[in-house]
Design an enzyme around this catalytic site. Structure first.
Site, PDB file in Angstrom:
ATOM      1  N   THR A  53       0.157  49.267 -21.717  1.00  0.00           N
ATOM      2  CA  THR A  53       1.260  48.867 -20.846  1.00  0.00           C
ATOM      3  C   THR A  53       2.027  47.760 -21.553  1.00  0.00           C
ATOM      4  OG1 THR A  53       0.012  49.425 -18.850  1.00  0.00           O
ATOM      5  CG2 THR A  53       1.909  47.986 -18.574  1.00  0.00           C
ATOM      6  N   VAL A  63       8.269  53.452 -15.481  1.00  0.00           N
ATOM      7  CA  VAL A  63       7.596  53.932 -14.271  1.00  0.00           C
ATOM      8  C   VAL A  63       6.283  53.185 -14.070  1.00  0.00           C
ATOM      9  CG1 VAL A  63       6.543  55.933 -13.135  1.00  0.00           C
ATOM     10  CG2 VAL A  63       8.699  56.194 -14.362  1.00  0.00           C
ATOM     11  N   LYS A  64       5.569  52.911 -15.153  1.00  0.00           N
ATOM     12  CA  LYS A  64       4.314  52.164 -15.025  1.00  0.00           C
ATOM     13  C   LYS A  64       4.571  50.774 -14.444  1.00  0.00           C
ATOM     14  CE  LYS A  64       0.013  50.930 -15.442  1.00  0.00           C
ATOM     15  NZ  LYS A  64      -0.733  50.867 -16.703  1.00  0.00           N
ATOM     16  N   LEU A  65       5.655  50.127 -14.844  1.00  0.00           N
ATOM     17  CA  LEU A  65       5.971  48.814 -14.285  1.00  0.00           C
ATOM     18  C   LEU A  65       6.321  48.912 -12.802  1.00  0.00           C
ATOM     19  CD1 LEU A  65       7.953  47.055 -17.159  1.00  0.00           C
ATOM     20  CD2 LEU A  65       5.520  46.883 -16.602  1.00  0.00           C
TER      21      LEU A  65
END
Length: 290
Positions: free
Chosen positions: A94, A168-170
């Site tokens: 990440t 999107v991960k954030l």
């Protein structure tokens, strides 16, 4: 199964180890490199990122931040110096969207196929092979990576081009961290107002407004034990990345900014404990507890 059988992890921590175990179950060979040299009894450890890259068909960086990713990939001993042209890189770290875009471009310049593939889920999902794998990059390379990603996850979601999965991960982690901060404040209010502690936690364990993920966090808080499924220092880092990118794209995110600051309350004393330690920190701030 993919014809690419040899998978090399850069970083072999709490998420990479169970992912490696599930890849072995699916028939892949796994090796790793870490600066500390620490691995497990089943995994061959290479002396450098470059040496690992020279061995593997697919490289999987799983490191904590932008600086660690750049250090592992670039330079004479970095992985990019050892990968064969056309090799696949699945960046599960990440990192900031800027870093994800930079690494994808650097890989493309070297004839490599680099996808940002951060996962949604913590160590229980990694162990069960039920992660949600987010993937940013070209369609053909996503399809090439899909058999590998399906070996560690229950779903593979193609989010768009390079760095789209990083963004999107954030979003996902912002919802996790922001919601946890609200829960911590609400629990602190309940305790401060005199609600019985067991009654409060037992009630929250039953209500629909608490997600299964946050139910796990409340269970930890009730026990005042915070085994590190997702370390506070990493959640705080991710919230910082989100706020930085929100500022860069001129997105209004005041509640997320406050949540990011709230995590600072737990980071100083509970950096390596689960980020749910924020609930415990808030409890101690309003109630005389151990």
């Amino acid at each position: 199964m993919s014809a690419e059988r040899k998978i090399g992890f850069i970083g072999f921590g709490a998420m990479a180890r169970p992912m490696a175990a599930n890849l072995r179950k699916a028939g892949y060979e796994v090796a790793a490199y870490t600066p500390s040299g620490k691995g497990d009894d089943q995994t061959e450890m290479f002396p450098s990122a470059r040496a690992l890259a020279e061995w593997c068909d697919v490289l999987v960086p799983c490191v904590p931040n932008d600086a660690a990713l750049r250090k592992s990939l670039y330079g004479d001993d970095g992985a990019f110096a050892g990968l064969a042209r056309g090799a696949l890189v699945l960046n599960t770290s990440t990192v900031s969207p800027d870093c994800a875009e930079e690494v994808a471009k650097a890989g493309d310049d070297r004839g490599l196929a680099v996808l940002d593939t951060p996962m949604s889920g913590s160590t229980p999902e990694a162990e069960a092979g039920t992660l949600v794998m987010l993937v940013g990059g070209p369609d053909e390379q996503v399809e090439r990576a899909r058999p590998i990603l399906k070996a560690v996850g229950k779903a593979v979601i193609h989010t768009g081009g390079a760095a789209s999965a990083a963004r999107v991960k954030l979003v996902v982690n912002g919802i996790m961290g922001g919601t946890l901060a609200i829960i911590a404040e609400a629990v602190a209010y309940g305790l401060s107002s005199g609600v019985d502690r067991d009654v409060l936690f037992d009630a929250l364990a039953q209500v629909a407004v608490i997600s299964p993920h946050h139910q796990r966090k409340l269970k930890m808080a009730k026990a005042r034990e915070f085994p590190s499924q997702f370390p506070t220092r990493l959640m705080a880092k991710d919230m910082g990345l989100l706020i930085d990118d929100a500022r860069a794209v001129k997105s209004f995110a005041p509640a997320l900014a406050v949540a990011a600051q709230s995590l600072c309350l737990a980071t100083k004393r509970h950096a390596d404990e689960d980020y749910s330690a924020l609930i415990g920190a808030m409890e101690r701030s309003v109630v005389n507890t151990p």
